[in-house]
Design an enzyme around this catalytic site. Structure first.
Site, PDB file in Angstrom:
ATOM      1  N   ASP A 129     -45.998  29.976  68.994  1.00  0.00           N
ATOM      2  CA  ASP A 129     -46.260  30.862  67.855  1.00  0.00           C
ATOM      3  C   ASP A 129     -47.721  31.317  67.836  1.00  0.00           C
ATOM      4  OD1 ASP A 129     -45.759  32.238  65.524  1.00  0.00           O
ATOM      5  OD2 ASP A 129     -45.078  30.502  64.378  1.00  0.00           O
ATOM      6  N   ASP A 142     -39.636  37.543  61.445  1.00  0.00           N
ATOM      7  CA  ASP A 142     -39.377  36.510  60.438  1.00  0.00           C
ATOM      8  C   ASP A 142     -38.324  36.986  59.447  1.00  0.00           C
ATOM      9  OD1 ASP A 142     -41.037  34.612  61.414  1.00  0.00           O
ATOM     10  OD2 ASP A 142     -42.699  35.004  60.038  1.00  0.00           O
TER      11      ASP A 142
END
Ligand code: DGJ
Length: 731
Positions: free
Chosen positions: A476, A546
């Site tokens: 990430d 997301d």
């Protein structure tokens, strides 16, 4: 595939369906043609050398030879061309005029690696042919190699540039694009992919107008704001017809793409590193390699262009054992627990997942340091025993025993000011002297241009991957760069920091992915904030957004598919109301949207009703049946959610034996129109059985007459048709 005619001084680069042609004059490379393949180019439309006002000329005997009017392959600044240059360098005497001219070339079989950078590749030399053009500017000592690589199996040309200082004084590179192409008219629209967090890769199409259009990133990442890609589409081109030209940069940092329409309505289109806040000192003997730009031409609209990028990027950009291995269906605990995780909860979710047939359990953020929220612990990559008292290896063993693979989340490039790592190494983050360090998501960016930082990360991640026996890593990256400077670089190299960071990141990823060839790496940047071909080279899949709302995902996945193959697009079924936007959609639609890409789940399975669990189980079983089709099949966009409320697409296997079609309706209508689903890409001569009903139709009928889309009450429906070729030709 690449031919040089010494009589006419013409280079002709041919792919199966396209030609790219330029010639030499006065040592300059003049662009002649790019488009549908021409078997033998004889110059039916020669360049016009007409003197015109305000057009400087360097050859006093030839007023017509003006760089300001000619279509150029790699234009310079300062000697007559006023359009934006492809490169610019500063000499020690302060001048910024350079003049690279042809000195020779080499045509060879195969494709060279780009040192330190991700790039497309070949497995056998016969798959490609390359051309190196050698240019030199004796005054500055600057030399360049322009490389063009033509693929045997893809309608694509890979371009990159390598500069070398062959002079005796240092040079400063101010700008260096990977590719520049001049078109002789401006009857084009541009298509770009723009967005934001939770809303990545929207399609934007606009008519070209006099002046310049720029898409760029100065954020230290390719960014969700703009993908390093654009297309030029003939104004009459659409999804399935017309000329479309694609430009995609294999890079994950600051980039710029510029489309300029000049006063004679010609177009210059370039893509490469962003010259903004960039410079690179090149001492005598040193080289600089640009990232690679992948250019592609399609005569069959946007869909034809996407097919090329999908196939090339899936099979000759993505690497590693997972390139061709079926991707595991995963469950990620992030939206189920956020930071409040414990062994009992994780194992309970894992057991449910195993019963549903899911294959990989991913433990997301919150397992390390004292990470109870986003405010701390990035950099402290040791397990939080308060949450996981038995440690990572024990947890991994338990998950493996349950029958799932085990994966872990990291955010290696970052550090929290509240961390042991930062307290011991405050100079390890990007920063400039005497200025506060701006936070974003409470964190700072580690300076990956530094070898000591990379060594620490390499060692730490290697230990964990080995000890916890990881099968998967989620990589990430949740903020952009500020105060871009490195404590180790001298003042005159500070503007190299952002690019040196990327080179450092690539080196780290290269080391880790080679050391762990059987670990599946997935890249992520608050979802799809760094979804670019550079990342795809190291990690064959990316968490696309997301935003897991099924309706938002229609656009996100549709827009992403313009260049990225569906198997590279991470897509999860999540809970309702959706955590990002609060919408409640059906479990069926959530499943069908996620199954149209790289399928997974991200919710607390233990909280589902028995009925919902049964649906999840069915979805998993169904995806296992269609998985090869999704991973290796051709993807066709059918109805655009950017133009309609509904969306539709289909997948067709490479041998055209299997296909699956999806139609999504968003809102119910009081007076619904009849809706039709027309397949694409089937064999028009073949017959196909629709598996749910047993009905058999010809491929031509399914593509032309199509199927009725059922009309049901209520919002958020999805319809799926699975086809298999019927052997006996409709009998
Ligand atoms: C951003 C990612 O996109 C999410 O999936 C999740 O991993 C969070 N970071 C964790 O902090």
């Amino acid at each position: 595939m690449i031919n040089y005619d010494a009589k006419t001084h013409r280079f002709h680069l041919q792919t199966k369906r396209s030609s790219y042609i330029f010639s030499l004059d006065h040592g300059y490379l003049l662009h002649l043609y790019w488009g549908k393949r021409i078997n033998e180019y004889r110059g039916s439309r020669p360049l016009i050398y007409a003197p015109s006002s305000f057009a400087p000329y360097t050859d006093p005997k030839n007023r017509g030879f003006s760089l300001s009017n000619l279509p150029l392959e790699y234009p310079a600044y300062g000697n007559g061309d006023y359009r934006h240059p492809a490169y610019q360098a500063q000499l020690t005497n302060g001048s910024t005029v350079t003049d690279l001219r042809y000195v020779g070339h080499r045509i060879y079989t195969g494709k060279r690696k780009l040192s330190g950078l991700p790039a497309t590749y070949v497995e056998q030399d016969q798959e490609a042919q390359s051309l190196d053009l050698f240019l030199h500017d004796p005054v500055s000592g600057l030399s360049a190699i322009l490389t063009y690589c033509v693929f045997r199996d893809f309608d694509a040309i890979a371009r990159s540039v390598r500069l070398e200082n062959r002079g005796e004084q240092p040079l400063r590179l101010l700008h260096i694009a990977s590719s520049s192409v001049d078109f002789r008219d401006d009857a084009f629209d541009s298509l770009t992919l723009y967005g934001a967090h939770n809303n990545e890769r929207n399609i934007h199409r606009q008519k070209l107008a006099p002046g310049s259009q720029v898409i760029e990133s100065a954020r230290g990442a390719s960014s969700p704001q703009h993908d390093p890609f654009f297309a030029l589409m003939r104004t009459n081109a659409d999804e399935y017809s017309g000329d479309v030209y694609g430009f995609s940069l294999v890079y994950s940092g600051n980039f710029a793409a510029k489309i300029e329409v000049d006063h004679y309505r010609t177009v210059r289109a370039s893509i490469g590193l962003n010259p903004f806040d960039f410079s690179w000192k090149l001492v005598p003997g040193e080289c600089f390699q640009t990232p690679e730009a992948i250019l592609s031409y399609s005569a069959n609209g946007l869909s034809g262009l996407s097919q090329v990028y999908h196939q090339l990027y899936r099979s000759r950009l993505a690497r590693g054992s997972y390139r061709d291995r079926l991707r595991p269906i995963l469950i990620n605990n992030w939206e189920a627990t956020y930071f409040k995780l414990n062994e009992k909860k994780l194992l309970a979710i894992a057991k449910e997942a195993q019963q549903a047939g899911i294959e990989l359990f991913v433990l997301d953020d919150g397992w390390f340091g004292t990470r109870d929220n986003a405010k701390r612990s990035l950099g402290d990559w040791f397990v939080d025993r308060r949450k996981l008292p038995h440690g990572l290896t024990w947890l991994s063993d338990q998950i493996h025993e349950i029958g799932l693979q085990f994966g872990l989340w990291f955010e290696p490039e970052m550090v929290s000011p509240d961390s042991d790592l930062y307290r011991s190494h405050p100079d390890w983050c990007l920063h400039v002297p005497d200025r506060p360090r701006s936070l974003s998501r409470f964190q700072l960016v580690l300076d990956l241009s530094r070898a000591d930082v990379r060594n620490y990360l390499n060692q730490t991640l290697t230990d964990i991957i080995e000890k916890a026996n990881l099968n998967y890593v989620k990589w990430d990256m949740n903020r952009h760069m500020t105060e871009i400077g490195s404590a180790l670089l001298p003042p005159d190299r500070q503007r190299e920091t952002a690019h040196r960071y990327m080179l450092g990141l690539y080196q780290l990823l290269d080391t880790l992915t080679h050391r762990f060839p059987d670990v599946l790496f997935e890249s992520c940047s608050s979802g799809g904030g760094r979804f670019d071909p550079g990342m795809l080279y190291y990690m064959p899949q990316t968490w696309a957004s997301d935003n897991t709302d099924a309706v938002s995902r229609l656009k996100i996945q549709y827009g992403t598919s313009i260049i990225f193959p569906p198997i590279s697009i991470g897509a999860h079924v999540s809970a309702v109301p959706n955590h990002q936007i609060g919408r409640v959609t059906t479990l069926k639609m959530r499943g069908d949207v996620a199954m149209s890409a790289n399928f997974g789940f991200e919710l607390d399975l233990t909280r589902l009703t028995d009925e919902e669990k049964a649906v999840v189980k069915q979805q998993v079983a169904f995806y296992k049946k269609i998985r090869p089709l999704i991973q290796f099949g051709a993807f066709y966009r059918i109805t655009s959610p950017f133009e309609h409320e509904d969306a539709a697409w289909c997948f067709v296997s490479p041998d055209r034996v299997e296909a699956i079609g999806y139609y999504f309706t968003v809102l119910a209508s009081p007076s619904p129109a009849l809706k039709t689903f027309r397949f694409q890409g089937l064999d028009p001569q073949g017959f196909y059985e629709e598996l749910a009903t047993g009905n058999v139709f010809g491929g031509d009928e399914l593509m032309n007459a199509g199927l009725n889309v059922p009309d049901e009450k209520g919002d958020f429906h999805s319809y799926v048709w699975r086809l298999r070729r019927f052997k006996k030709n409709g009998q």
